[in-house]
Design a protein around this motif. Structure first.
Motif, PDB file in Angstrom:
ATOM      1  N   SER C  12     -29.515 -16.865 102.332  1.00  0.00           N
ATOM      2  CA  SER C  12     -28.959 -15.853 101.423  1.00  0.00           C
ATOM      3  C   SER C  12     -27.689 -16.378 100.745  1.00  0.00           C
ATOM      4  N   GLY C  13     -26.857 -17.114 101.483  1.00  0.00           N
ATOM      5  CA  GLY C  13     -25.643 -17.682 100.893  1.00  0.00           C
ATOM      6  C   GLY C  13     -25.969 -18.734  99.849  1.00  0.00           C
ATOM      7  N   ALA C  14     -26.940 -19.590 100.163  1.00  0.00           N
ATOM      8  CA  ALA C  14     -27.301 -20.663  99.229  1.00  0.00           C
ATOM      9  C   ALA C  14     -27.876 -20.087  97.938  1.00  0.00           C
ATOM     10  N   VAL C  15     -28.689 -19.043  98.071  1.00  0.00           N
ATOM     11  CA  VAL C  15     -29.278 -18.431  96.872  1.00  0.00           C
ATOM     12  C   VAL C  15     -28.183 -17.806  96.002  1.00  0.00           C
ATOM     13  N   THR C  16     -27.214 -17.136  96.649  1.00  0.00           N
ATOM     14  CA  THR C  16     -26.089 -16.580  95.889  1.00  0.00           C
ATOM     15  C   THR C  16     -25.370 -17.687  95.122  1.00  0.00           C
ATOM     16  N   ALA C  17     -25.136 -18.822  95.789  1.00  0.00           N
ATOM     17  CA  ALA C  17     -24.427 -19.939  95.151  1.00  0.00           C
ATOM     18  C   ALA C  17     -25.208 -20.481  93.960  1.00  0.00           C
ATOM     19  N   LEU C  18     -26.541 -20.577  94.100  1.00  0.00           N
ATOM     20  CA  LEU C  18     -27.364 -21.085  93.000  1.00  0.00           C
ATOM     21  C   LEU C  18     -27.281 -20.155  91.799  1.00  0.00           C
ATOM     22  N   LYS C  19     -27.286 -18.844  92.070  1.00  0.00           N
ATOM     23  CA  LYS C  19     -27.187 -17.883  90.966  1.00  0.00           C
ATOM     24  C   LYS C  19     -25.874 -18.038  90.210  1.00  0.00           C
ATOM     25  N   LYS C  20     -24.841 -18.540  90.912  1.00  0.00           N
ATOM     26  CA  LYS C  20     -23.522 -18.717  90.281  1.00  0.00           C
ATOM     27  C   LYS C  20     -23.363 -20.133  89.732  1.00  0.00           C
ATOM     28  N   GLN C  21     -24.443 -20.889  89.654  1.00  0.00           N
ATOM     29  CA  GLN C  21     -24.399 -22.242  89.081  1.00  0.00           C
ATOM     30  C   GLN C  21     -23.507 -23.211  89.847  1.00  0.00           C
ATOM     31  N   MET C  22     -23.365 -22.998  91.150  1.00  0.00           N
ATOM     32  CA  MET C  22     -22.531 -23.921  91.918  1.00  0.00           C
ATOM     33  C   MET C  22     -23.264 -25.239  92.175  1.00  0.00           C
ATOM     34  N   ASP C  23     -22.484 -26.299  92.465  1.00  0.00           N
ATOM     35  CA  ASP C  23     -23.121 -27.583  92.745  1.00  0.00           C
ATOM     36  C   ASP C  23     -23.569 -27.648  94.211  1.00  0.00           C
ATOM     37  N   VAL C  24     -24.126 -28.788  94.624  1.00  0.00           N
ATOM     38  CA  VAL C  24     -24.763 -28.878  95.935  1.00  0.00           C
ATOM     39  C   VAL C  24     -23.761 -28.640  97.071  1.00  0.00           C
ATOM     40  N   PHE C  25     -22.503 -29.024  96.857  1.00  0.00           N
ATOM     41  CA  PHE C  25     -21.496 -28.797  97.887  1.00  0.00           C
ATOM     42  C   PHE C  25     -21.183 -27.297  98.003  1.00  0.00           C
ATOM     43  N   GLY C  26     -21.065 -26.645  96.864  1.00  0.00           N
ATOM     44  CA  GLY C  26     -20.834 -25.194  96.852  1.00  0.00           C
ATOM     45  C   GLY C  26     -21.969 -24.440  97.529  1.00  0.00           C
ATOM     46  N   VAL C  27     -23.193 -24.914  97.299  1.00  0.00           N
ATOM     47  CA  VAL C  27     -24.350 -24.275  97.929  1.00  0.00           C
ATOM     48  C   VAL C  27     -24.236 -24.352  99.450  1.00  0.00           C
ATOM     49  N   CYS C  28     -23.811 -25.523  99.955  1.00  0.00           N
ATOM     50  CA  CYS C  28     -23.665 -25.672 101.408  1.00  0.00           C
ATOM     51  C   CYS C  28     -22.522 -24.806 101.955  1.00  0.00           C
ATOM     52  N   ILE C  29     -21.383 -24.767 101.236  1.00  0.00           N
ATOM     53  CA  ILE C  29     -20.263 -23.953 101.716  1.00  0.00           C
ATOM     54  C   ILE C  29     -20.651 -22.477 101.760  1.00  0.00           C
ATOM     55  N   MET C  30     -21.336 -22.015 100.720  1.00  0.00           N
ATOM     56  CA  MET C  30     -21.732 -20.607 100.703  1.00  0.00           C
ATOM     57  C   MET C  30     -22.750 -20.320 101.802  1.00  0.00           C
ATOM     58  N   GLY C  31     -23.657 -21.253 102.049  1.00  0.00           N
ATOM     59  CA  GLY C  31     -24.608 -21.074 103.135  1.00  0.00           C
ATOM     60  C   GLY C  31     -23.896 -20.975 104.482  1.00  0.00           C
ATOM     61  N   LEU C  32     -22.956 -21.895 104.686  1.00  0.00           N
ATOM     62  CA  LEU C  32     -22.158 -21.891 105.922  1.00  0.00           C
ATOM     63  C   LEU C  32     -21.387 -20.585 106.087  1.00  0.00           C
ATOM     64  N   THR C  33     -20.738 -20.155 105.010  1.00  0.00           N
ATOM     65  CA  THR C  33     -19.931 -18.938 105.076  1.00  0.00           C
ATOM     66  C   THR C  33     -20.782 -17.738 105.463  1.00  0.00           C
ATOM     67  N   ALA C  34     -21.913 -17.594 104.783  1.00  0.00           N
ATOM     68  CA  ALA C  34     -22.776 -16.450 105.072  1.00  0.00           C
ATOM     69  C   ALA C  34     -23.305 -16.514 106.502  1.00  0.00           C
ATOM     70  N   ALA C  35     -23.639 -17.725 106.970  1.00  0.00           N
ATOM     71  CA  ALA C  35     -24.282 -17.854 108.274  1.00  0.00           C
ATOM     72  C   ALA C  35     -23.280 -17.772 109.423  1.00  0.00           C
ATOM     73  N   CYS C  36     -22.082 -18.336 109.233  1.00  0.00           N
ATOM     74  CA  CYS C  36     -21.149 -18.429 110.356  1.00  0.00           C
ATOM     75  C   CYS C  36     -19.941 -17.495 110.232  1.00  0.00           C
ATOM     76  N   GLY C  37     -19.734 -16.902 109.063  1.00  0.00           N
ATOM     77  CA  GLY C  37     -18.551 -16.063 108.840  1.00  0.00           C
ATOM     78  C   GLY C  37     -18.459 -14.880 109.792  1.00  0.00           C
ATOM     79  N   GLY C  38     -19.579 -14.204 109.992  1.00  0.00           N
ATOM     80  CA  GLY C  38     -19.566 -13.041 110.877  1.00  0.00           C
ATOM     81  C   GLY C  38     -19.203 -13.427 112.299  1.00  0.00           C
ATOM     82  N   GLY C  39     -19.744 -14.553 112.764  1.00  0.00           N
ATOM     83  CA  GLY C  39     -19.448 -15.010 114.121  1.00  0.00           C
ATOM     84  C   GLY C  39     -17.996 -15.426 114.284  1.00  0.00           C
ATOM     85  N   VAL C  40     -17.416 -16.054 113.252  1.00  0.00           N
ATOM     86  CA  VAL C  40     -16.013 -16.445 113.341  1.00  0.00           C
ATOM     87  C   VAL C  40     -15.111 -15.209 113.406  1.00  0.00           C
TER      88      VAL C  40
END
Lengths: 202, 202, 202
Positions: C12-40
């Motif tokens: 879900s994070g990666a898809v959001t990043a793609l919709k915002k035209q982010m590059d491959v690094f942004g896609v990974c950061i958004m994926g990480l944030t969505a996946a691990c943010g709640g746990g942190v």
């Protein structure tokens, strides 16, 4: 007194949510965030975990109740919500919340045994005071209130400084004076539209 | 060296605030957030509370002073603020801040006794490096810089990896090499507009 | 099971990043944030630092891998990303993630010995469930999903309540029932467009 501040801030969060057309659940979340966000930040920065809002549910319940009251008012008394009187109620309650939470934040630092570090006490007082509002505005997608409104964080800063200055001499009374100072500065600033210098558009 | 990084990041925060027409208080808050935000995140995630910025007021004072200097410059030397030279000063100081904070973040993890967990050291180095900038941008209502600028978090990531790889062999010198690597990659990336692959508009 | 939830949220994070035209690094950061943010957020509020995501790199690696898969899909199979089927995969995986993380959040509170405080367990279950998504949306500059989508945080709240109610009687099985309840409520709400009452535009 802390309950009063909680309810006051919850009202501000709920009103923000209504302006953004959120549903009843969103209204409650925004009320909770505005009311308890500053306290959670304070407790995390102080290392008091779990934060007080989880240990004493009465604050969160107060915030949710206040939010629901605002929601019902919006359903039943939409005209009142747009009235000049309501604007004033909002300003007064928000100023009260700001004062209460600033004093509570300073008090928490003193309690935790960091009383010698005035810098920390003042800073955490301000964070406790304005933190909930900042989180509320970030979640709502608004520019945070503290960057827009006349003398908002400034009022909190003045109060926190006063509270620290009077702490040894006055103890609990310092908190009350802090509350009154923040309240007075904030309401007067809004009334007379005081503002700080800006640079000409860069 | 950490003071230099603090001042550099505070300048970036203050400039962001000026672009958003904030008043002098907002300029200071944004400078503080950019300069100290990454360190506060690092300390909270490490369990070092109260965070260093509250225990050693010199960093916050440096940040506020740097912000005030920027504000005065904007009042008195508005033309300078728009010059090409200023853009370059901003880039160089920001790259320096990114390098310093990345190295400091890795060092903090090593100090806290988690040196065996390279993953944690690298990750926290990057969070310390880019965290202040992300908070600054979220408060300003901008899309965070790390998603927009060429090779920003990437430079921090490379530096943090280098720092961990050299830590046992080089100790303190690893931090210096990390700083230089981050600085070089960031400045070169900005100069030659390096960028990472994107997917075609989804 | 937690790995499955992590991958689902990273998508879900990666898809959001793609919709915002982010590059491959942004896609990974958004994926990480969505996946691990709640746990942190959960671990910081519980005082479990460093948070689990730093102690067990497998979660962050899973999130980054899932994000890269999404990025490659967007490069190679752009048509698939726009298909109705993909929308459904996204909804199902997100609902699964919400269920898993809600259950894991409640479980963490019980494990930490705060089982007597049902209020805390429910609250932290919801924060663990929705926190990553809220951080993702704030970073992307969107209004948080939980204020927009039908019955999102509500599904998590119902599941957390159920989990606490059945905890003593059912133990581990309570977590599974919580997961199923969150999943069912979320998917049904999206399918039948259930929604909560709103106030008329204020």
């Amino acid at each position: 007194m802390e309950l009063l501040g909680t309810a006051a801030f919850a009202v501000s969060g709920a009103v923000t949510a209504l302006k953004k057309q959120m549903d009843v659940f969103g209204v409650c979340i925004m009320g909770l965030t505005a009311a308890c966000g500053g306290g959670v930040l304070r407790d995390v920065l102080l290392g008091r975990v779990p934060p007080a809002m989880f240990r004493e549910p009465v604050y969160a319940l107060t915030a949710v109740l206040a939010s629901l009251v605002v929601f019902l008012l919006a359903l039943r008394r939409a005209a009142f919500m747009k009235s000049h009187l309501f604007e004033r109620v909002l300003l007064v309650s928000d100023a009260l919340g700001l004062g209460v939470f600033t004093a509570v934040g300073v008090d928490a630092v003193m309690d935790a045994g960091y009383g010698g570090n005035v810098f920390f006490a003042v800073f955490l007082g301000v964070i406790t005071g304005v933190g909930g509002g900042v989180l509320r505005d970030v979640l709502a997608g608004d520019r945070p209130y503290i960057f827009v409104k006349h003398i908002y964080a400034c009022a909190s800063l003045l109060g926190a400084l006063l509270c620290c200055a009077l702490w040894r001499a006055a103890g609990e009374a310092a908190m009350l004076l802090c509350l009154l100072a923040v309240f007075a500065v904030r309401v007067l600033a809004a009334r007379y539209r005081w503002s700080l210098p800006k640079a000409p558009s860069a």
